[in-house]
Enzyme design. Structure first.
Site, mmCIF file in Angstrom:
data_model
loop_
_atom_site.group_PDB
_atom_site.id
_atom_site.type_symbol
_atom_site.label_atom_id
_atom_site.label_comp_id
_atom_site.label_asym_id
_atom_site.label_seq_id
_atom_site.Cartn_x
_atom_site.Cartn_y
_atom_site.Cartn_z
ATOM 1 N N LYS A 1 37.394 28.810 38.917
ATOM 2 C CA LYS A 1 37.566 29.300 40.307
ATOM 3 C C LYS A 1 36.481 29.364 41.165
ATOM 4 O O LYS A 1 35.865 30.448 41.147
ATOM 5 C CB LYS A 1 38.628 30.522 40.295
ATOM 6 C CG LYS A 1 39.299 30.745 41.521
ATOM 7 C CD LYS A 1 39.421 32.106 41.765
ATOM 8 C CE LYS A 1 38.515 32.863 42.516
ATOM 9 N NZ LYS A 1 38.399 32.500 44.102
ATOM 10 N N TYR B 1 39.986 44.585 34.725
ATOM 11 C CA TYR B 1 40.898 43.605 34.323
ATOM 12 C C TYR B 1 40.783 43.414 32.510
ATOM 13 O O TYR B 1 41.690 43.214 32.012
ATOM 14 C CB TYR B 1 40.680 42.354 34.873
ATOM 15 C CG TYR B 1 40.854 42.212 36.434
ATOM 16 C CD1 TYR B 1 41.632 43.134 37.097
ATOM 17 C CD2 TYR B 1 40.194 41.570 37.437
ATOM 18 C CE1 TYR B 1 41.850 43.241 38.363
ATOM 19 C CE2 TYR B 1 40.488 41.440 38.512
ATOM 20 C CZ TYR B 1 41.082 42.086 39.255
ATOM 21 O OH TYR B 1 41.282 42.333 40.386
ATOM 22 N N GLU C 1 22.807 45.858 49.757
ATOM 23 C CA GLU C 1 22.579 44.583 50.021
ATOM 24 C C GLU C 1 23.266 44.044 51.225
ATOM 25 O O GLU C 1 24.515 44.368 51.502
ATOM 26 C CB GLU C 1 23.229 43.718 48.781
ATOM 27 C CG GLU C 1 23.069 42.043 48.711
ATOM 28 C CD GLU C 1 23.471 41.552 47.729
ATOM 29 O OE1 GLU C 1 23.161 40.642 46.941
ATOM 30 O OE2 GLU C 1 24.951 41.973 46.985
#
Length: 496
Positions: free
Chosen positions: A190, A254, A400
């Site tokens: 993906k 997940y 960042e």
């Protein structure tokens, strides 16, 4: 033939027609999820309407990968034969190098010279290297008592979900897909919704190279839907992700909420670049510091965004970096003379500008840049930006930014430099400039980073591993060590 001039690239862009549908089980799949719009950061214009993967499309792709792994030929091929197909894919990537580079440049704003000469070189070399390695790996037979035989074999781990970002859309896909395929796994890739086109083209070339249907599937869609579906899917055995630390945490959740799949994370960075007064060449150190933070528009997890300079040479080095920043050519990504292109999108540009405003408000001194440029083009361009007098505990020094923004901090001795360098949640990379061999070894060991470059930056090749410590992630891309992520060790004990 590779276009040579700005006009040549512009002409080629007019006829570019990248694929816009998913690649699932060897076929084109539009799916039922509708489409999403890919906008070029070069000029804000629509590049394509791309099929949008929902949970149903991800389920179909994972099912194809599962069948290809459980019943197909790929895991059962001789490793050398898998390797030959990967080498053939590398040759096809070389053959289509110009169109791939053009696609990357248009979808994420990278200068065409960098896309063609650096990004495509990296991905071609990656598939070729793992293809050549595939048939050279060996299993183990440890020493045992005379009445037993032990075998330790590496077996492919299964179905791999690979989720990659937009800043190096092909390089980072290659770093995950190539070793996974070499190991005998099947893959659902993906890409980022900002840069799906080059990955969709990669998938088509993989089929042309001889990968059986279902071995490499490519689905386009956003992270909260398609990425989440991959992360939660019980038939995904390994999840490899490059991206932000925040999203990395989601993938760990997940895994916990599904099948405890192995999750390999390459996450953010706030990399220090330390310049000691005995650096072998202060001018080269300054030039490399400027190149490192402005290359790829600063959109790199390893970007040396914190320049730590010994106070005795801080003014000299900072002035040289500022001069380099002011001389940098920001331009159309399709112009071969452009040195810095466009940031990936409007939202990202606004985010970087927010960091710049916060830094200025906190008292850091803006030495150059900080302002959008080339606004008349409709694209998302930003001047190379340098701050000095940056407080070590400020957001500029700790968060960042993922853009062309450099923070300069001064220090008084080596111990202070190491303390400043390690005062971050990240641990991806670091640089060190010194002529003293003992200092080089001691400081490199003291720095909490997965890679330390001494008297250089961003150097290396596929023989060395890449990855982070602390909240920059785990596991390693590149090198033979990457295969550890996509294989399982099995012990067979035979009583004689």
């Amino acid at each position: 033939m590779t276009p040579a001039t700005h006009d040549d690239w512009l002409h080629r862009a007019k006829t570019l027609a990248p694929p816009v549908t998913h690649l699932i089980d060897g076929g084109e799949e539009a799916g039922a999820g509708g489409t999403f719009t890919v906008v070029s950061p070069r000029d804000g214009q629509v590049l394509a309407e791309v099929a949008d993967a929902g949970t149903a499309e991800v389920d179909t792709a994972v099912a194809a990968a599962r069948r290809a792994f459980d019943h197909g030929p790929w895991p059962r091929l001789a490793p050398a034969e898998r390797g030959r197909i990967l080498v053939r894919l590398a040759a096809l990537l070389e053959e289509h190098r110009a169109d791939l580079a053009l696609t990357v440049s248009l979808e994420m704003g990278k200068p065409i010279t960098d896309a063609h000469d650096i990004e495509l070189r990296a991905v071609i070399n990656t598939f070729r290297w793992y293809g050549e390695l595939a048939g050279k790996l060996t299993d183990e037979s440890p020493h045992t008592p005379p009445d037993a035989l032990a075998l330790v074999t590496r077996e492919p781990a299964g179905v791999v979900g690979a989720v990659v970002p937009w800043n190096f859309p092909l390089t980072l896909a290659g770093w995950k897909v190539a070793p996974a395929l070499a190991a005998g796994c099947t893959v659902v890739l993906k890409p980022s919704e900002n840069s799906p086109l080059s990955a969709l083209l990669l998938g088509r070339l993989a089929l042309e190279a001889g990968l059986p249907p279902g071995v490499l599937n490519v689905v386009a869609g956003d992270g909260p839907v398609a990425g989440r579906a991959l992360g939660l899917h019980p038939d995904v055995d390994v999840l490899a992700f490059t991206g932000s630390t925040a999203v990395g945490r989601h993938f760990l959740r997940y895994a916990a909420d599904s099948n405890l799949k192995r999750v390999w994370l390459e996450l953010g960075g706030k990399s220090p670049n330390i310049v000691l007064p005995d650096a072998p060449d202060l001018d080269r150190a300054a030039a490399t510091a400027a190149w490192g933070i402005f290359f790829n528009q600063g959109e790199m997890c390893t970007a040396p965004s914190r320049l730590l300079v010994h106070r005795s040479v801080a003014d000299r080095v900072t002035e040289a970096v500022v001069a380099r920043a002011r001389a940098l050519r920001v331009g159309d990504p399709l112009d071969p003379a452009t040195e810095m292109g466009a940031l990936v999108g409007r939202a990202h540009l606004d985010r970087v500008l927010g960091h710049i405003r916060t830094g200025a408000d906190a008292g850091a001194r803006l030495r150059t840049g900080g302002t959008p440029t080339r606004t008349e083009t409709g694209g998302y361009y930003l001047e190379p930006t340098v701050f000095d007098q940056v407080a070590p505990d400020s957001r500029l020094a700790r968060e960042e930014i993922f853009g062309p923004v450099l923070s300069v901090l001064a220090f008084d001795d080596v111990d202070e430099a190491v303390a400043l360098a390690n005062a971050t949640e990240y641990g991806l990379a670091a640089g060190l400039w010194t002529s003293d061999l003992s200092t080089a070894h001691k400081v490199s060991r003291a720095l909490k980073a997965g890679t330390v470059w001494v008297n250089c930056y961003e150097e290396g090749d596929l023989t060395v591993p890449f990855g982070g410590m602390k909240q920059s992630g785990n596991g390693r891309d590149k090198s033979a060590h990457a295969l550890e992520k996509y294989t399982e060790l099995k012990t067979t004990w035979i009583q004689l």
